[in-house]
Design an enzyme around this catalytic site. Structure first.
Site, PDB file in Angstrom:
ATOM      1  N   GLY A  73       0.828  -1.194   0.000  1.00 37.96           N
ATOM      2  CA  GLY A  73       0.000   0.000   0.000  1.00 37.96           C
ATOM      3  C   GLY A  73       0.868   1.251   0.000  1.00 37.96           C
ATOM      4  N   GLY A  74       0.236   2.385  -0.166  1.00 39.04           N
ATOM      5  CA  GLY A  74       0.968   3.638  -0.086  1.00 39.04           C
ATOM      6  C   GLY A  74       1.368   4.196  -1.434  1.00 39.04           C
ATOM      7  CB  VAL A  76       6.166   7.320  -5.436  1.00 35.66           C
ATOM      8  CG1 VAL A  76       6.058   8.801  -5.087  1.00 35.66           C
ATOM      9  CG2 VAL A  76       7.535   7.014  -6.042  1.00 35.66           C
ATOM     10  CB  THR A  77       8.827   5.479  -0.784  1.00 39.40           C
ATOM     11  OG1 THR A  77       9.713   6.038   0.196  1.00 39.40           O
ATOM     12  CG2 THR A  77       9.089   3.992  -0.924  1.00 39.40           C
ATOM     13  CG  HIS A  79      13.211   1.269  -0.701  1.00 36.50           C
ATOM     14  ND1 HIS A  79      12.896   1.712   0.567  1.00 36.50           N
ATOM     15  CD2 HIS A  79      12.120   0.611  -1.145  1.00 36.50           C
ATOM     16  CE1 HIS A  79      11.672   1.340   0.867  1.00 36.50           C
ATOM     17  NE2 HIS A  79      11.169   0.669  -0.157  1.00 36.50           N
ATOM     18  CB  ILE A 140       4.855   2.790   7.322  1.00 35.02           C
ATOM     19  CG1 ILE A 140       5.695   2.836   8.601  1.00 35.02           C
ATOM     20  CG2 ILE A 140       3.945   1.562   7.371  1.00 35.02           C
ATOM     21  CD1 ILE A 140       4.869   2.974   9.847  1.00 35.02           C
ATOM     22  N   GLY A 152       6.863  -3.221   5.100  1.00 35.68           N
ATOM     23  CA  GLY A 152       7.090  -2.713   6.452  1.00 35.68           C
ATOM     24  C   GLY A 152       7.561  -1.282   6.486  1.00 35.68           C
ATOM     25  CG  PHE A 153      10.551  -0.197   9.320  1.00 39.48           C
ATOM     26  CD1 PHE A 153      11.863   0.261   9.341  1.00 39.48           C
ATOM     27  CD2 PHE A 153      10.272  -1.411   9.950  1.00 39.48           C
ATOM     28  CE1 PHE A 153      12.878  -0.461   9.962  1.00 39.48           C
ATOM     29  CE2 PHE A 153      11.273  -2.146  10.577  1.00 39.48           C
ATOM     30  CZ  PHE A 153      12.580  -1.660  10.589  1.00 39.48           C
ATOM     31  CB  CYS A 170       4.649   9.453   1.232  1.00 39.48           C
ATOM     32  SG  CYS A 170       5.874   8.269   1.838  1.00 39.48           S
TER      33      CYS A 170
END
Length: 205
Positions: A73-74, A76-77, A79, A140, A152-153, A170
């Protein structure tokens, strides 16, 4: 991979797609009752990931960084190296089938990791993740299937914050991101602290 007695598995550095495959393996094992609730710790090469609610317009300039659509879920982010990612493989049947509680517990994990460093992690009403003085330090995104959680995170330790400029993290336009290094002037290893907090919060020990 090494699964120790503390139910934390350190996957090291691996590609995002490899991380997805590893999660699926552990989800299958958790659903079968072969393992207990488990935290997978890892670090990914630079990648932008789009959650199920993502608007592709929030990717501004990916450049050489790959963009991967994923099943969490959520929004764009980012990593990348210097970011501690934690995938919580948990049976929520045993935790009241409460997704809201699960997400708050992931936030609490990061808050507890930050506290001994002198950083006051906070929640902001209506926004997921963990914040320091209004700057986002931990994101998250979760997936739940048949009440087994994955994803997760992501806690920013000493990652290159300039990579967040390629997206609207986000989907939030009115807040910046930060890292432990940005706040303290140095980086720290948070793996042991993440494992300890996971045990305290999720396993009740």
């Amino acid at each position: 991979m090494h699964l120790d007695a503390r139910s934390t598995c350190d996957l090291g550095v691996l590609g995002y797609e490899e991380g997805l495959a590893a999660q699926q393996e552990f989800v299958t094992r958790r659903a079968a009752g072969e393992i207990g609730d488990t935290l997978l710790l890892c670090e990914h090469p630079a990648v932008y990931t789009l959650g199920t609610n993502s608007d592709e317009a929030n990717v501004l300039a990916a450049g050489p960084i790959p963009v991967v659509r994923t099943d969490r879920g959520g929004e764009v982010t980012y990593h990348g190296p210097g970011q501690q990612v934690g995938y919580a493989i948990c049976d929520l049947n045993a935790r009241g089938r409460d997704l809201h509680r699960h997400m708050r517990d992931l936030e609490e994990l990061m808050i507890r990791v930050l506290a001994p460093l002198g950083l006051r992690g906070e929640r902001i009403e209506g926004r997921t993740g963990v914040w320091v003085d209004g700057r986002k330090i931990g994101a998250i995104g979760v997936r739940v299937r048949r009440w087994i959680s994955s994803h997760g995170f992501a806690l920013n330790v000493d990652c290159d914050l300039a990579h967040f400029d390629g997206i609207i993290p986000c989907g939030i336009r009115d807040a910046s991101v930060t890292s432990i290094e940005r706040e303290l002037g140095c980086a720290v290893d948070v793996k042991a602290a993440c494992a300890a907090a996971f045990e305290e919060i999720f396993l009740g020990s």
